[in-house]
Structure formats: structure tokens, C-alpha cells
Design an enzyme around this catalytic site. Structure first.
Site, mmCIF file in Angstrom:
data_model
loop_
_atom_site.group_PDB
_atom_site.id
_atom_site.type_symbol
_atom_site.label_atom_id
_atom_site.label_comp_id
_atom_site.label_asym_id
_atom_site.label_seq_id
_atom_site.Cartn_x
_atom_site.Cartn_y
_atom_site.Cartn_z
ATOM 1 C CG HIS A 19 -1.982 -0.981 1.258
ATOM 2 N ND1 HIS A 19 -2.247 -1.742 2.374
ATOM 3 C CD2 HIS A 19 -2.869 -1.381 0.309
ATOM 4 C CE1 HIS A 19 -3.263 -2.557 2.114
ATOM 5 N NE2 HIS A 19 -3.645 -2.358 0.864
ATOM 6 C CE LYS A 43 -11.448 -7.397 0.859
ATOM 7 N NZ LYS A 43 -10.223 -6.606 0.640
ATOM 8 N NE ARG A 96 -2.527 -8.257 -4.303
ATOM 9 C CZ ARG A 96 -3.477 -8.187 -3.391
ATOM 10 N NH1 ARG A 96 -3.249 -7.602 -2.268
ATOM 11 N NH2 ARG A 96 -4.658 -8.725 -3.605
ATOM 12 C CB SER A 133 -4.873 -6.320 3.912
ATOM 13 O OG SER A 133 -4.282 -5.083 3.665
#
Length: 165
Positions: A19, A43, A96, A133
Site C-alpha cells: 500500500h 469483508k 498485483r 492485507s
């Protein structure tokens, strides 16, 4: 919309070195960068939004990231509503993998349609390409050392046992 103002949205639960890499590079590209902690109803968060904001602010300060960086949160309405409110013309997303591209592309198209906000994808530094994360939360919850993957402020916070928050 101002194309010199950008927003980097994310759950940042917790903030990672990946990040910070995206934030650092985006801050050098735009006159003002809003790092926006967003609530993701899909989430279950490990950290409350206020804690994520504090960790981001501390991590950005300790990383000597140059530029006009604003840390804020948004939990009501669409992401493009926030962008419109701050006159941002660009959303910056870290990508990513191909999975991220497939997930982010439809949202980028809809955001452009809804509010004429463009999305810019930044590829990660290879050192951070596989860290998420979610992975950090899993390792931390099992007592593993996450310090290679997170800013020092986050590592210190998690080392205090605060991961049980």
C-alpha cells in the site's frame, strides 16, 4: 473533475508495504492524493476504521512520502461520490495479479460511466507483489511475524497484541 487530484481507495486492514509503495508513487504523480479507507461490506475487518486511519497517517509520516497527502474514510455512498466531493478526476489502484485486473476492470468502467472518473492501475514493486492485507491478517492472527510485510507503525501496533481488537 481535476485530473491532478487522485484518490487511492482501499480497506487498508491493515496497511501493508505494498500500500505504501502505491501511495508513494501516486503522491509523486498527482498534486493532491487522497488515501481513502473505505468500508467493504464483503469483508470482516480486523481493525476499526479509526485505527486504520491512525496507522496510515503514522505510516505515511514515518515513510517520508512527499506531496499533499490527505488520509480520510468513506463508508456511505459510492466511491465516485467521494471523488466528486473532493474534485478528484482519478482513482489509483494497485494491481498485483491478473485476478486483480479482472476484479477492478468492470469497476473502473462503471466509475468512468457514473462520474467521468478515470482509473489508473499501478503495478507493485516485485517485493510486495504477493502480499495482501488478508495474508497479513492471517499470519498475524496465528502469531507470525508480519514485520517484513507492513510499515513499522503497523508492526509495532500488531506486536502489542492489538490484533485482537
Amino acid at each position: 473533475m481535476n485530473s491532478r487530484i487522485a484518490v487511492v481507495p482501499g480497506s487498508f486492514d491493515p496497511p501493508t508495504l505494498g500500500h505504501l509503495d502505491v501511495i508513494r508513487r501516486a503522491a509523486s504523480l498527482y498534486d493532491q492524493l487522497h488515501v481513502l479507507v473505505v468500508h467493504n461490506p464483503g469483508k470482516e475487518a480486523m481493525l476499526p476504521i479509526a485505527q486504520r486511519l491512525a496507522l496510515l497517517e503514522q505510516s505515511i509520516a514515518e515513510s517520508d512520502i512527499d506531496g499533499d497527502v490527505v488520509v480520510a474514510s468513506w463508508s456511505m455512498g459510492l466511491l465516485v461520490d467521494y471523488a466528486t466531493d473532493v474534485d478528484a478526476g482519478v482513482l489509483v489502484k494497485g494491481i498485483r495479479s491478473q485476478v486483480d485486473v479482472a476484479y477492478e476492470t468492470p469497476m473502473a468502467i462503471v466509475n468512468r460511466h457514473l462520474a467521468h472518473v478515470e482509473t489508473v492501475f499501478l503495478l507493485p514493486d516485485p517485493a510486495h507483489a504477493l502480499v495482501s492485507s488478508s495474508l497479513v491478517r492471517q499470519v498475524a492472527s496465528l502469531g507470525g511475524d508480519v514485520s517484513p510485510f507492513v510499515p513499522p507503525a503497523v508492526a509495532r501496533f500488531l506486536d502489542t497484541g492489538a490484533r485482537d481488537v
